[in-house]
Scaffold this active site. Structure first.
Site, short mmCIF file in Angstrom:
data_model
loop_
_atom_site.label_atom_id
_atom_site.label_comp_id
_atom_site.label_asym_id
_atom_site.label_seq_id
_atom_site.Cartn_x
_atom_site.Cartn_y
_atom_site.Cartn_z
N GLY A 152 0.82 -1.21 0.00
CA GLY A 152 0.00 0.00 0.00
C GLY A 152 0.85 1.25 0.00
N CYS A 153 0.22 2.38 -0.27
CA CYS A 153 0.97 3.63 -0.42
C CYS A 153 1.53 4.10 0.92
CB CYS A 153 0.09 4.69 -1.07
SG CYS A 153 -1.50 4.96 -0.27
#
Lengths: 335, 335, 335, 335
Positions: C155-156
C-alpha cells in the site's frame, strides 16, 4: 473611538490587522508605518494588499523621525507587526510615552535566560520590559492582559499548540515523563511577505523544516510548563495551521475527563470551537477561530487543532487582547 | 553518444533539459554550469532540483575561465538555458569553436531591426550570428534546423501560439485585416527560478500582465507573418501554458478547411496532438506535447492550445531540435 | 517482450502503470480493461487520462465474458488496479490459468485472521491464495517476489512507512515498549478517481481522517512486526505522500548506528534515496523514488519519508516487482 | 430587523449569504432550508460549511410542507440559492404570499422568447413573473430594484462582464459591427457544491469549456444590448472570476473618453473599484468588490474585471439588492 497605529503594515499579519481595526466599531485606524528604509514606504496600502482597496486607503509611511513623532501623537495604542529586533527596540519608545503596545513579534514572549541569544540570535536588551510583558494568549491570560501595557501576542504555532495542550496540562491528564508530540503544518504566509526562493510558488510543496531547533518549541514549552516535541512543516497553502498532537494520557484517564477538561477551558470562549468533526484548514482560514477535536484509544490522545495563522495566530488574537485591555466585549469586531 | 553541456542548469528549464538528456539513448550529459558568480555554483544539482537526485548527480560548476575551457573540450553540443544577454555573449564563443549551440533564451529569435533594443533593453551586438540563427519551432522549421549550428529554441508563449496559428496562416484561412487575439495563461515557472515577491506563493493567483508590451507578441508576429494581439496572464500553477485564441476566418471558410489545415500541418507530427477534447493544463503538464482543439461559429474560430512551458515551451523542444540536427529519430527520448 | 494486461485502467494508478508498461523495453501493453458495468468501458483511454493521448491509445474494454477470455489469452502477466473485493475474486481466475498476478489492491496483503472482516468489511474467501501471496515491498522481499505468482503490491502509506521503519527494526534500534508515531499526509489521488464531495476541489484542504481505524495501520504493523500509531491526513495536492515519523530509540543508540542501519538496508537500492535534505512532495512527485532523511536528539529520531503515492506507492513498485519476478534489471524502465 | 429565510443553504453561495445575513445589522437569519429530498436536510449547517460553526448554527431544514409553511411565516424576505427550475417553481409561492424574493438562480434573468428552452432545457412556466422580474445588477438597476418584489440576481460571469462593458456601451464607445470578446476564468465553486468527476481535485486544472454554448453568453448580450463572444474556462482555484475583455473602440475614441465612461458609471459605487493595477483573483477573493482596470492601444481596449463569484457574483450582490429594496445604506453589511 481609540486611535490605533500599526507599524509593519506591509506584511500579511499587518494587513489583516489593518482590516480588523478598520471594521472594529470602537477603533479608528490612524496610521500605517513601515521601517524607514523599507521599499514599501510611501506606497498606497492597496498597492501592497490589493484586497484592501476602498477599505483601508491610508498611505504606508516611513517610520523616520517625523513618522515616529506622528505615530506617538494622539495615539491610544500601538500594534507592532515588525521584525523581532525592531519590536524589541520600538516597544519601549511607545511604552515610555504611555502608549500601550501590542507586539505581534517574538520579542517579548519568553522570559527565560539566554532564550533570545539561542533562538533569535540576539541579546535581549530590554529585560525590564520583557519581565513586564504579558503573553497574549487571550483565552488563558485574560486577567493579566487587562492590566498590562505590553502584550506579547502569542506565536502562530504556539497558539494552535497551547490551546490544545493547556487544558490537559491544567487538568493533570498528561502522563508523567512523557512528551507530547506536535506535528504541525503551516501555510506559506507564516514565513512573512518577502522574496525568497524557499517560498516561491514553484518551490513550495510540503516538507518538514526546523527539525529540533524551531524557536516555537521553547515558546510552547515555556507557556505550557512542560516539554514538547514540536515539528513544523511548510504546506502548499497560503494561510492556516493544522497541528496534530499526540499525547500519552495518565493511567486511567477517561474520555469524560478529557472532554471535561476542554469544556471547562473553553465553554465560555466562543473563539475556541470544540467541533464534532476533525478540523481542517478550510474550516478556519479567514476566521478568528481555533478548532479543536480529539479522540483517544489505549491511553493515547490525538488532538487536532487548526487556526488561521494570520488571524488567531497573529492579528485577530491581537484584537482579542485589545478588546480585553480596553474593556470591550471579548469578541467585538471578530464575529 | 554525443557529449552535451548545459549552461544555466540552475533554472527550471535547465533542470528539465538535464533530465531529458540523461534519459536520451544517444546523448551523454557531460557537464552542468552556471554563471561564474551564481550562488548556485558548486552545489550538487539535486540540492537545487531534489527530484533529480540519483538521476543527475553532477555538480553545478561555475563558468569561469577553467569552466569555459572544460565546457568546450570534447563537447558535441551546447545548450544555453541562460539569460538573454548571457546567451548572446556565450553562443558565439562556442560557435567559433565549432560547437553547435541550442539556445533556450530569446537572444537569437527575432531578426528585426531594433527589436532587442525595444523589447529586451539591450543592443544586440552579434548581428551576424543573429542573421544565421534558425528559429527552433521544430514542426515548422525542421529542414533549416538540420543545417544550422545555432538554433534559437522558440519561446514558450510563441510555441503555443504559433502551433495554433501557423496552419491557418499557411492555408490562408485568416480574414484579411483582422487580428487574431491570443489570451494565454502561464504557470509560474515561466518566470524562472528566482526569489521575487511577484512569484512568491502568497502573491500568485491569476492576473493579466505585460499588457500591450510583452516581448513575445512581436516574436509571435514575426514568425507568423502577421499581426496578433497577445495578452499573457500569470496563473496559480507551476507549469503549463494554455492559450485560447480567437480568429476571424475569411469569408466562406468551412470547418472542413480548418480541419484539413491542421491535419496537413501535423498529421506526421506526433508531438502536436489534434485532440477530440479541449486541452487542459493537466493534459500536457509533464509531457512534450502540444494539444490543439478548435471549434467555429459564425466565422469565428476558437482554438485551444496547451503545452508544458518547460518542455515543449523550452527543453523538450530543444531536444526535438537536437534530434533533427543530429539525424536521430524526431521524437527519440521524448515519448 | 512480455504481454501485459491491466485491469482497472480507469483509475489513476492504472493510468500510471499503463504509461510505465508502455515505456518499458521488455513489456508490451496488450490490453486495458475495467469492470463490465463501468461507465468508463469502451471509452478511449485518453478520454479518461488526457495526458496519455498519443502514448497509450488502446480502448478501455469491459471485463465481460469475452473480455475475460481475451484478457487471459496470450497474456504473460496481469496487473490488477481494481477494488479490493474485485481483486480478491479476479486474481484466482488468472492464477489458475497460470498467469502471474500483480495486485495493487489490498486484497492479498495481510495474512491475519479476521483482518479483512474488520478493516475491509468483507470475509476473505480466497484464504489459500492469500497464504501464498508475497507482499510486494520490493526492497525488502525481493527473493520471495522472484518466486511467486501472486504479488500483493504494498500500500501507499505502508510503503512510505515501512521503508523508513524496517531498517531500524531490523537493526534493533527501536526502544522496547515504545510505539513509533507515523504522521502522514497524502495527496488526493490516493482516494482514487471518483466523484465524491470529500475530494471535490472546493472541499479539500488539509485535515486528519481515519483516526485510530485506518486499514493501513495494521498493514504497517503486520509487515513491520511491531506496533505503530498511524495518523493519515488528506492534503491539497494531487500526488505524493509525506510521512513524518517519530521513533524512540533504544538507550545508547548513536547516530552512527542509525546511519549504518539505513546504509545497510538501501546502499544497493537506487529507488530509496538517502537524501541530505529533508524530503518534500516536490522532490518525489512524478518519480519512482522514496526519499528518506532523519535526525535525532535526546533519544528521539525523526524520519521524513516521501513517495509518489501513484508510483512508488502503487504502479512503479508494481513494475519493480515485475522486474524482479521476470529477471529484468531491478530498475529497468524506471530511471 | 427583517427576518430572512434562505433556501438552498447547502451550496456555497447559500453559505456565503447566510454569513452575510448573520453579520448584517438590520437582518435576522430566521431559517435555512434545502429541498425536501436533499441528503443535507436536517444536518447542522456547520457540518456542511465548517467555517460557519459558532456563527450560523441553525439546522438545515427540509422544505417539505411543514418547512414551506414555516418558511412563509413571519418572513420578510426570501433568498433562493436553489437550482433554476426549483427557483422558477418556488418564487411564485412566496411572491403570492407577499414576500419579496431574491433569486440567485438563472430562472428570472432573461425575458426573451425561447431562452429557457434553448439554454436551460426547460420551458418557463411562470412568464408573468418572469416579465415582472428585475435583473439584480445593483450598480445599474438600482431604481427598479427598489420597486420590485422579484429580483433576479445577476449571474457570476455576467456580473464581471457587464460591469466592464456597460459603461462603454452607455457612452457609445464600442465600434459598430464589432463584437467584444470576453475570455473568463472561474474558480471551481462556480460549478456548485456537488460530487462530480469534473470538479474533483485531481481533475481540475485550467481548460476552456462551454464553447459557443454557455448560457451566460445570451444573458450578457441581453443585458448589455449587444453581441458578445464569451468563452469561459475552469481554473484551479476555489473562488473568483477573472474576465479579460477585448473591445474594438469606435474610431477616434480617446483614453480620456474611456476613463470618463468608467468614472461616470462608478464614481459613486464603492463596490466597483477602478484600480490602478490589473485585477487579480487574490485582490477580490473574499471581498464584495469588482475590480476594473484597462488599457488601450491602436483602437483596441483591454479591460480586466475580477470578482468573487460567490460574493459579487452571487450573495453579496443579493445583499446589495436587499439593501436597495429595503432602503438601507447601499453597502450596509458589506464593507
Amino acid at each position: 473611538m481609540l486611535n490605533v497605529v500599526i507599524i509593519g503594515a506591509s506584511g500579511y499579519a499587518g494587513a489583516e490587522l489593518a482590516l480588523l481595526v478598520h471594521k472594529h466599531p470602537e477603533l479608528n485606524l490612524k496610521g500605517l508605518y513601515v521601517s524607514a528604509g523599507s521599499q514599501d514606504a510611501n506606497k498606497p496600502f492597496s498597492a501592497l494588499h490589493p484586497q484592501c482597496l476602498g477599505l483601508v486607503d491610508l498611505p504606508v509611511k516611513p517610520l523616520d523621525d517625523a513618522g515616529m513623532q506622528e505615530a506617538k501623537t494622539g495615539t491610544d495604542l500601538i500594534c507592532l507587526a515588525t521584525a523581532h529586533e525592531v519590536s524589541m527596540n520600538l516597544a519601549p519608545q511607545f511604552l515610555t510615552a504611555g502608549i500601550p503596545v501590542f507586539d505581534l513579534s517574538g520579542a517579548f514572549r519568553v522570559q527565560q535566560d539566554g532564550f533570545y541569544d539561542k533562538y533569535y540570535g540576539f541579546t535581549h536588551d530590554q529585560p525590564e520590559w520583557l519581565s513586564k510583558a504579558v503573553y497574549g494568549l487571550a483565552e488563558w491570560n485574560a486577567e493579566q492582559i487587562k492590566q498590562t501595557d505590553l502584550v506579547a501576542v502569542a506565536g502562530c504555532y504556539p497558539t494552535a499548540s497551547l490551546l490544545a495542550l493547556k487544558p490537559l496540562m491544567a487538568a493533570g491528564l498528561i502522563k508523567a515523563d512523557t512528551t507530547p508530540i506536535i506535528n504541525a503544518v503551516s501555510g506559506v504566509s507564516g514565513a512573512g511577505r518577502k522574496a525568497a526562493i524557499g517560498t516561491s510558488f514553484c518551490e513550495v510543496s510540503l516538507n518538514p523544516y526546523g527539525v529540533f531547533n524551531h524557536r516555537h518549541q521553547p515558546e510552547i514549552s515555556y507557556h505550557l510548563g512542560g516539554k514538547v516535541v514540536f515539528q513544523p512543516h511548510l504546506g502548499n497553502f497560503v494561510r492556516g495551521i493544522l497541528a496534530t498532537i499526540y499525547v500519552q494520557l495518565a493511567d486511567g484517564v477517561t474520555e469524560e475527563q478529557v472532554n471535561a477538561a476542554y469544556q471547562q477551558a473553553y465553554s465560555n470562549s466562543p473563539i475556541v470551537r470544540l467541533s464534532k468533526q476533525w478540523p481542517s484548514i478550510r474550516g478556519v482560514a479567514g476566521t478568528p477561530f481555533c478548532d479543536l477535536h480529539w479522540q483517544m484509544q489505549d491511553g493515547l490522545l490525538i488532538v487536532g487543532s487548526a487556526i488561521d495563522n494570520l488571524l488567531k495566530g497573529a492579528s485577530s488574537q491581537a484584537l482579542q487582547c485589545i478588546n480585553l485591555r480596553f474593556g470591550f466585549e471579548p469578541t467585538l469586531g471578530l464575529m
